[in-house]
Scaffold this motif. Structure first.
Motif: not given
Length: 468
Positions: A61, A65, A67-68, A70, A121
């Motif tokens: 992230a 944290g 923006y993720s 994945d 996120n």
């Protein structure tokens, strides 16, 4: 900071191409702005390469944290960038237009907002991404400056503004009672927050995301915008924003709402049932092909919401959602490519004799329409099968039965389009756009390829969203 920016190369390419394209277009002759198209295509290709190269990297992230990066973000990037490339092939009537640059720039900005929606996120970033994914589409809808497009744009904007403000109110309320805007903080704060305040806040946030997805009860704009706007714009609004909205809904249900006292997945399941049923029932009586595809896309969102309802309850929920999104995007764009190739054919009967005069275009139409039904070996068949499995694993057997009934019922209105196209008749004298026809062939082949390669694609999509 440099390392974080390196993980955001696809987003940077989209933003850079939008800004550079706007500047480049201001120096080009108004009737010769094809370099802006080329720049947008290069940015999408560069984004695809950077996404594939970073696919195997660890989930992380960025920006504290909010923006993720994945598997869900990677998959969304690929689907959105491929969709933009296909849309660029549909815009033959825009080439040579005096505002061609503006069209491409607005498309890139909307695609950027869609990707940000999927990776967010944090509630504050969610609100910003919603606006970035929405505002360019309002302008694109009225791009032709004709009466139907202007009316459609006004309806689109008014409903979007109303539900956007509602969403911002929900963000403010949830951030206040949940102890923060980040999903990780909300997951810890929502269980102890007042239930009534949480319920109002979540419903308000869901209203905005359901608007972007075109799901019940915020689906009213979809048929009017699809019918009133230019066919390429109809293809955009029924495909690209829904990708980001579906993934954003999954993150919201899987993360902060996963620990809530209220059964939010059940609400999503009820909305999924209402969306697929309403979309199918309304499509039965349509004679305009654009409105038929509009209601078709509403029903498709209902099936996608089944995976969202299974979030946190089935390990197959996220992979099935991503697979379905990939299959739906190429298949829906393929169907719209036929509409773009024959823009004067507005009703079902206008396609009579298409098989005789344009056999390959007719074949592409049949593949895409049967693909939207969920006929093997197309990608939507694999997507529906995995989504149904995920929903059944999550204890939503009743929803699976309803979805199966809706799938069978949808065959009726797709065959209403296929039958005249396959029938011998006088046929259409309209010469199809070569770019749009080629896009049809590519999209139809991609739809079948996604179905054939569903196993490896599902394996690549295995993973969980990053919550912190």
């Amino acid at each position: 900071m440099t390392e974080e920016l390196g993980r955001l190369l696809p987003e940077i390419f989209l933003a850079g191409a939008a800004v550079s394209g706007l500047l480049l277009g201001s120096y080009l002759p108004r009737r010769r702005q094809w370099p802006v198209h080329a720049l947008a295509a290069l940015a999408c290709l560069a984004g695809l390469v950077s996404t594939v190269l970073g696919w195997a990297g660890p989930s992380t992230a960025v920006f504290e944290g909010s923006y993720s990066i994945d598997i869900a973000t990677h998959a969304t990037r690929v689907v959105v960038l491929v969709s933009v490339l296909l849309v660029l092939g549909l815009t033959a009537d825009v080439r040579g237009h005096r505002r061609e640059t503006e069209f491409v720039v607005l498309l890139l900005l909307s695609a950027l907002g869609t990707v940000l929606l999927a990776g967010t996120n944090d509630l504050l970033l969610l609100g910003a991404a919603y606006l970035l994914a929405s505002v360019p589409l309002y302008a694109l809808t009225a791009f032709a400056k004709d009466s139907p497009g202007t009316e459609a744009s006004l309806k689109f904007y008014l409903l979007g503004a109303l539900l956007g403000v509602t969403m911002l109110f929900g963000i403010m309320l949830l951030s206040g009672v949940g102890g923060g805007a980040g999903y990780a903080a909300l997951a810890g704060g929502i269980p102890d927050a007042p239930t009534a305040a949480v319920a109002v806040g979540v419903i308000a946030v869901l209203a905005g995301l359901l608007f972007k997805a075109g799901a019940v009860p915020a689906q009213f704009w979809v048929p009017d915008v699809t019918q009133g706007a230019r066919p390429p714009v109809g293809a955009i609004v029924t495909t690209i924003p829904k990708i980001g909205a579906a993934v954003a809904l999954y993150r919201l249900v899987a993360a902060p709402l996963g620990s809530a006292t209220l059964d939010w997945p059940l609400l999503i399941a009820v909305l999924a049932a209402a969306t697929m049923t309403l979309g199918n029932l309304a499509a039965f009586f349509q004679t305009d092909v654009r409105r038929l595809l509009a209601y078709s896309t509403i029903s498709q969102i209902g099936y996608l919401l089944m995976a969202v309802a299974a979030a946190g309850r089935s390990t197959l929920a996220l992979p099935s959602l991503l697979l379905y999104l990939a299959a739906y995007a190429v298949t829906n764009l393929g169907a719209f490519a036929v509409v773009c190739a024959l823009p004067r054919a507005r009703t079902l009967t206008d396609y009579s004799g298409l098989r005789r005069d344009r056999p390959w275009l007719a074949l592409g139409l049949v593949v895409c329409l049967l693909g939207l039904v969920g006929t093997p070996p197309t990608g939507v068949f694999a997507g529906k099968l995995t989504v149904f499995t995920a929903a059944f694993d999550a204890g939503l057997g009743w929803l699976v039965v309803l979805a199966a009934v809706n799938t069978v019922a949808s065959v009726f209105y797709y065959l209403r389009w296929i039958a005249p196209a396959m029938r011998s008749g006088p046929g259409t004298t309209e010469r199809p756009s070569s770019w749009a026809a080629t896009t049809t062939y590519i999209a139809a082949a991609a739809s079948v390829a996604v179905g054939v390669l569903a196993g490896p694609i599902l394996a690549a999509f295995q993973g969980n969203v990053l919550l912190s």
